[in-house]
Structures are given as C-alpha cells and as structure tokens.
Design a protein around this motif. Structure first.
Motif, PDB file in Angstrom:
ATOM      1  N   MET A   1       6.501  12.311 -68.779  1.00 29.78           N
ATOM      2  CA  MET A   1       7.321  13.429 -69.215  1.00 29.78           C
ATOM      3  C   MET A   1       6.471  14.524 -69.848  1.00 29.78           C
ATOM      4  O   MET A   1       5.545  14.242 -70.598  1.00 29.78           O
ATOM      5  CB  MET A   1       8.354  12.948 -70.236  1.00 29.78           C
ATOM      6  CG  MET A   1       9.270  14.036 -70.750  1.00 29.78           C
ATOM      7  SD  MET A   1      10.397  14.643 -69.493  1.00 29.78           S
ATOM      8  CE  MET A   1      11.761  13.511 -69.758  1.00 29.78           C
ATOM      9  N   ARG A   2       6.772  15.759 -69.516  1.00 28.10           N
ATOM     10  CA  ARG A   2       6.105  16.908 -70.128  1.00 28.10           C
ATOM     11  C   ARG A   2       7.158  17.914 -70.529  1.00 28.10           C
ATOM     12  O   ARG A   2       7.868  18.445 -69.686  1.00 28.10           O
ATOM     13  CB  ARG A   2       5.115  17.546 -69.160  1.00 28.10           C
ATOM     14  CG  ARG A   2       4.427  18.793 -69.725  1.00 28.10           C
ATOM     15  CD  ARG A   2       3.408  19.345 -68.742  1.00 28.10           C
ATOM     16  NE  ARG A   2       4.018  19.680 -67.477  1.00 28.10           N
ATOM     17  CZ  ARG A   2       4.593  20.843 -67.209  1.00 28.10           C
ATOM     18  NH1 ARG A   2       4.671  21.762 -68.149  1.00 28.10           N
ATOM     19  NH2 ARG A   2       5.118  21.086 -66.025  1.00 28.10           N
ATOM     20  N   GLU A   3       7.276  18.153 -71.822  1.00 27.09           N
ATOM     21  CA  GLU A   3       8.279  19.089 -72.316  1.00 27.09           C
ATOM     22  C   GLU A   3       7.760  20.527 -72.208  1.00 27.09           C
ATOM     23  O   GLU A   3       6.571  20.775 -72.362  1.00 27.09           O
ATOM     24  CB  GLU A   3       8.619  18.778 -73.770  1.00 27.09           C
ATOM     25  CG  GLU A   3       8.965  17.327 -74.043  1.00 27.09           C
ATOM     26  CD  GLU A   3      10.252  16.883 -73.371  1.00 27.09           C
ATOM     27  OE1 GLU A   3      11.036  17.754 -72.960  1.00 27.09           O
ATOM     28  OE2 GLU A   3      10.464  15.669 -73.243  1.00 27.09           O
TER      29      GLU A   3
ATOM     30  N   TRP B   1       6.322  27.925 -72.914  1.00 29.96           N
ATOM     31  CA  TRP B   1       5.886  27.187 -74.093  1.00 29.96           C
ATOM     32  C   TRP B   1       5.855  25.694 -73.824  1.00 29.96           C
ATOM     33  O   TRP B   1       6.753  25.147 -73.198  1.00 29.96           O
ATOM     34  CB  TRP B   1       6.813  27.491 -75.275  1.00 29.96           C
ATOM     35  CG  TRP B   1       6.767  28.933 -75.685  1.00 29.96           C
ATOM     36  CD1 TRP B   1       7.687  29.902 -75.413  1.00 29.96           C
ATOM     37  CD2 TRP B   1       5.709  29.572 -76.411  1.00 29.96           C
ATOM     38  NE1 TRP B   1       7.279  31.105 -75.920  1.00 29.96           N
ATOM     39  CE2 TRP B   1       6.073  30.934 -76.549  1.00 29.96           C
ATOM     40  CE3 TRP B   1       4.503  29.131 -76.960  1.00 29.96           C
ATOM     41  CZ2 TRP B   1       5.274  31.864 -77.216  1.00 29.96           C
ATOM     42  CZ3 TRP B   1       3.712  30.051 -77.631  1.00 29.96           C
ATOM     43  CH2 TRP B   1       4.092  31.397 -77.750  1.00 29.96           C
ATOM     44  N   THR B   2       4.782  25.065 -74.280  1.00 28.95           N
ATOM     45  CA  THR B   2       4.575  23.629 -74.101  1.00 28.95           C
ATOM     46  C   THR B   2       4.080  23.044 -75.421  1.00 28.95           C
ATOM     47  O   THR B   2       3.727  23.793 -76.343  1.00 28.95           O
ATOM     48  CB  THR B   2       3.536  23.361 -73.007  1.00 28.95           C
ATOM     49  OG1 THR B   2       2.248  23.835 -73.466  1.00 28.95           O
ATOM     50  CG2 THR B   2       3.898  24.071 -71.696  1.00 28.95           C
TER      51      THR B   2
ATOM     52  N   ALA C   1      21.039  21.475 -75.401  1.00 26.70           N
ATOM     53  CA  ALA C   1      20.366  20.798 -74.340  1.00 26.70           C
ATOM     54  C   ALA C   1      18.890  21.012 -74.250  1.00 26.70           C
ATOM     55  O   ALA C   1      18.320  21.752 -74.977  1.00 26.70           O
ATOM     56  CB  ALA C   1      20.954  21.218 -73.029  1.00 26.70           C
ATOM     57  N   LEU C   2      18.351  20.363 -73.261  1.00 30.16           N
ATOM     58  CA  LEU C   2      16.944  20.421 -72.906  1.00 30.16           C
ATOM     59  C   LEU C   2      16.867  20.303 -71.405  1.00 30.16           C
ATOM     60  O   LEU C   2      17.820  19.947 -70.778  1.00 30.16           O
ATOM     61  CB  LEU C   2      16.215  19.272 -73.580  1.00 30.16           C
ATOM     62  CG  LEU C   2      14.943  18.803 -72.937  1.00 30.16           C
ATOM     63  CD1 LEU C   2      13.839  19.794 -73.230  1.00 30.16           C
ATOM     64  CD2 LEU C   2      14.558  17.488 -73.447  1.00 30.16           C
ATOM     65  N   ALA C   3      15.760  20.598 -70.791  1.00 25.34           N
ATOM     66  CA  ALA C   3      15.675  20.423 -69.361  1.00 25.34           C
ATOM     67  C   ALA C   3      14.478  19.594 -69.007  1.00 25.34           C
ATOM     68  O   ALA C   3      13.463  19.706 -69.623  1.00 25.34           O
ATOM     69  CB  ALA C   3      15.583  21.781 -68.690  1.00 25.34           C
ATOM     70  N   SER C   4      14.626  18.763 -67.988  1.00 22.55           N
ATOM     71  CA  SER C   4      13.524  17.943 -67.525  1.00 22.55           C
ATOM     72  C   SER C   4      13.238  18.306 -66.079  1.00 22.55           C
ATOM     73  O   SER C   4      14.069  18.107 -65.222  1.00 22.55           O
ATOM     74  CB  SER C   4      13.872  16.463 -67.609  1.00 22.55           C
ATOM     75  OG  SER C   4      14.149  16.116 -68.940  1.00 22.55           O
ATOM     76  N   LEU C   5      12.089  18.880 -65.832  1.00 23.01           N
ATOM     77  CA  LEU C   5      11.718  19.321 -64.495  1.00 23.01           C
ATOM     78  C   LEU C   5      10.936  18.227 -63.812  1.00 23.01           C
ATOM     79  O   LEU C   5       9.971  17.727 -64.359  1.00 23.01           O
ATOM     80  CB  LEU C   5      10.877  20.597 -64.556  1.00 23.01           C
ATOM     81  CG  LEU C   5      10.297  21.072 -63.233  1.00 23.01           C
ATOM     82  CD1 LEU C   5      11.402  21.558 -62.329  1.00 23.01           C
ATOM     83  CD2 LEU C   5       9.263  22.140 -63.465  1.00 23.01           C
ATOM     84  N   LEU C   6      11.344  17.841 -62.608  1.00 18.27           N
ATOM     85  CA  LEU C   6      10.653  16.823 -61.852  1.00 18.27           C
ATOM     86  C   LEU C   6       9.792  17.506 -60.807  1.00 18.27           C
ATOM     87  O   LEU C   6      10.317  18.085 -59.876  1.00 18.27           O
ATOM     88  CB  LEU C   6      11.667  15.885 -61.175  1.00 18.27           C
ATOM     89  CG  LEU C   6      12.807  15.426 -62.083  1.00 18.27           C
ATOM     90  CD1 LEU C   6      13.757  14.551 -61.296  1.00 18.27           C
ATOM     91  CD2 LEU C   6      12.248  14.689 -63.257  1.00 18.27           C
ATOM     92  N   ALA C   7       8.498  17.471 -60.986  1.00 22.24           N
ATOM     93  CA  ALA C   7       7.598  18.162 -60.050  1.00 22.24           C
ATOM     94  C   ALA C   7       6.805  17.128 -59.276  1.00 22.24           C
ATOM     95  O   ALA C   7       6.210  16.227 -59.827  1.00 22.24           O
ATOM     96  CB  ALA C   7       6.653  19.077 -60.814  1.00 22.24           C
TER      97      ALA C   7
END
Length: 365
Positions: free
Chosen positions: A137-139, A165-166, A357-363
């Motif tokens: 996971m990478r926020e 932003w990370t 919320a938050l989002a989780s991007l699957l790359a």
C-alpha cells in the motif's frame, strides 16, 4: 483524476449570493450515496424526501462530489474499484435526472474522498498497491486534470493521475514522521487541500493543510498540521475561514490558517467541540459546507442527516434534516431558475464537497 472542492472567499460568496437572488429563484439540493441500496439519491431542500438519481450500475457507492458548473456527479464505487461520472440536468419541475451514461474516469482505485475544482478536475486522497503478490500500500493525494476527464468523456483513454502529496514529501519535524499517513477525507478550495488521517504517528496531524500544487523545492515546509486531538478523523468540511472535522463521536473546529497542530495550550482548548453537549454522539461518514451558512452531516451510525451553523467555533445545536438509513457520502448543488423562463442553470462557482474517505489506487507493475 482530480476532484476538488468549492472555495469562494467570504466576500465573493456574499456577492455571489446577491447575484443568485437577482438572477431569479434558486433551488438547493443535497446529494447522498447509500451503499446498502447501491444508489445515489437527492433531495430538493427543504423537503426531507429522498428521490433516486442513480439506481443502477453501482456496486458500493461511497464518496461523492458534484461539479456544479458542468452538472457532473462523481461517484467512488469502492467495491468495483472505479470512480465514475454522470451528467445530470434540472427539469422545469425542479427534479433531477441523469443522461443515463456512466463514464469511468479512473480504474483500480478505491476512492474514499472526492472534491472537484473550478477547472473540472478531480482531487482525491489515495493509497496504491501493486496487484498480488505482493500487495504494498502507498498512500497519496492524487490529481486527474480536467482536460484528461474531458478526453475520457469524449471517448479517450483513461490517463494516469498526477501524484501530489505522499508520505515521503510530507515528512516534517524532528520526529521525521509523515503528515500524510492514512488519509481518510479530503477537502480543498483550488489553492489549498486539507486532508484528515485515520491513523497517525505521534507527530502526525489529525488534520493537515497543504498547497494544491506541490512546490518543487522543500515541499514539506509548506505542509501544516492543524490539529492533534484525534487519532481517527472520519469527515471534513471546509469554509473560507474554518475547518470542521469529526471523530470519536464529536465534531471539532479550527481556524483554517492556524500555524500549530496543538489543541491544548495555556489551559485553553484550541480545537473546540462545536456541537452542544446534549448527551448525543455524532458519527459522521461525511460533512459538507453548503457555501452559505450551514454544515450538513451524514451520521451513518444513526441513519440521519443533521445540520448546524458554520459561522463560528461556538457551540451549535443540531437540526435533523432527514432520516437517511444507510447514508454515507454527501454533496450539495444549487441551481438558478430565471423568472418566467422555466429554464435552470447551475450556480456559478465550485459547489463540491468532500466526503469522508481515502482512496486506494491499484497500479499494475
């Protein structure tokens, strides 16, 4: 993908309200997602009656946002791992309807917070991981530009979002802890983004502000934690002067331009609870400022929409707006109807809200 939020200055907002009244009658709408129903519904305020807007094609709608200028509804379908957009119109009767087309503007993403800027882009808090194995996971806070969204709507390919932003570019302080850890909500005004963390290190802010455009040099110096009194923030709302945030059964507020994250000092509560102590707990999944003087609250646990005054950090009483079992996300929209014309148009300016919320991007690798 870029989703951002409404952000008029207080003076501009007052002038805008006058312009709306001069232009004709205006109608106020509240949008909400209902994951158990797989729907997005709306109400024409002050009526407490929910009406269906999108009742098919969604698996688990969560965060939502409305681009008022273009009459677009963005929906994060967390189970399908996509963000989709619908175009809607205002009928002469005041009812709303979509054009029936569902456009996917982002795939392999679990978006937990959405907000739209004046250019029609989408800004969201995100975490990404590479498909198994391994699942890392990478926020991040990511942005999809308005031009990219327009291209998608015209039949083009879905483009990769910009990373803003990370954890790595938000490390500040002697503890060297990132100010973006596990973002749970996102709001903004075109110049600034504010995110909340649902988990954090000791030196990480519960609520954090940063520029909407990342500086090329020392970006971490522009990141400002605003509060440290919660470990899990579930919802945010932004006004021109204040930030409201929720967690642990309460709603708090801070000045949005403050330069400290500490909530206690000299015996003074610098991040006060803003709701009257009547023994009632509130557990928002979303909050939204209506652009005028009201914060709407989606209380998922109790199945109601509530509201309170947004003008100050004083204690405010809650007003129940509607029974809303299964509610999650919230957004607002205002349309203007010219006298005698029967035609409606969107109220100018950015009328979007952030959803808890938050989002989780699957790359893919």
């Amino acid at each position: 993908l870029l989703l951002s939020v409404s952000g008029l200055s207080e003076g501009a907002n007052v002038r805008h309200e006058r312009a709306v009244r001069l232009a004709g009658n205006f109608r106020r709408y509240l949008f909400a997602s209902f994951p158990p129903l797989r729907q997005v519904n709306y109400m024409l305020l002050p009526s407490p009656v929910w009406r269906p807007l999108v009742n098919s094609g969604l698996t688990h709608p969560g965060a939502i946002c409305v681009d008022s200028a273009r009459q677009r509804l963005f929906v994060a379908d967390t189970a399908a791992q996509v963000v989709v957009v619908y175009h809607f119109q205002v009928l002469r009767s005041g009812l709303l309807m979509t054009d029936g087309h569902r456009h996917v503007v982002m795939t392999s993403v679990v978006a937990r917070g959405l907000t739209v800027d004046v250019r029609g882009g989408v800004l969201f808090a995100a975490g990404s991981f590479k498909p198994p194995p391994p699942a890392e996971m990478r926020e991040a806070v990511l942005r999809q530009d308005g031009g990219a969204i327009a291209g998608i709507l015209a039949g083009g390919e879905i483009s990769e979002p910009h990373t803003l932003w990370t954890p790595s570019n938000t490390i500040s302080g002697s503890a060297q802890n990132p100010q973006l850890f596990e973002p749970s909500s996102l709001v903004g005004d075109g110049l600034t983004v504010v995110w909340a963390n649902r988990a954090r290190f000791e030196g990480t802010g519960a609520v954090v502000s940063a520029p909407a455009s990342v500086p090329a040099i020392h970006p971490e110096r522009t990141v400002r934690p605003l509060a440290d009194n919660l470990d899990n923030v579930t919802a945010l709302a932004l006004t021109p002067t204040l930030v409201f945030y929720a967690g642990a059964g309460r709603v708090y507020g801070v000045e949005r331009h403050r330069h400290s994250m500490h909530c206690e000092g000299s015996g003074t509560d610098l991040c006060p609870a803003v709701l009257a102590q009547d023994g009632r707990t509130v557990n928002p999944s979303a909050m939204v400022w209506d652009g005028d003087g009201t914060i709407f609250v989606a209380d998922n646990e109790h199945g109601v929409v509530l509201s309170f005054s947004s003008g100050t950090l004083a204690r405010h009483s809650l007003t129940q707006v509607a029974v809303s079992e299964g509610i999650f996300g919230l957004a607002t929209f205002v349309s203007v109807q010219s006298p005698g014309s029967g035609t409606s148009s969107a109220r100018p300016g950015r009328r979007c809200v952030a959803i808890a919320a938050l989002a989780s991007l699957l790359a893919a690798v």
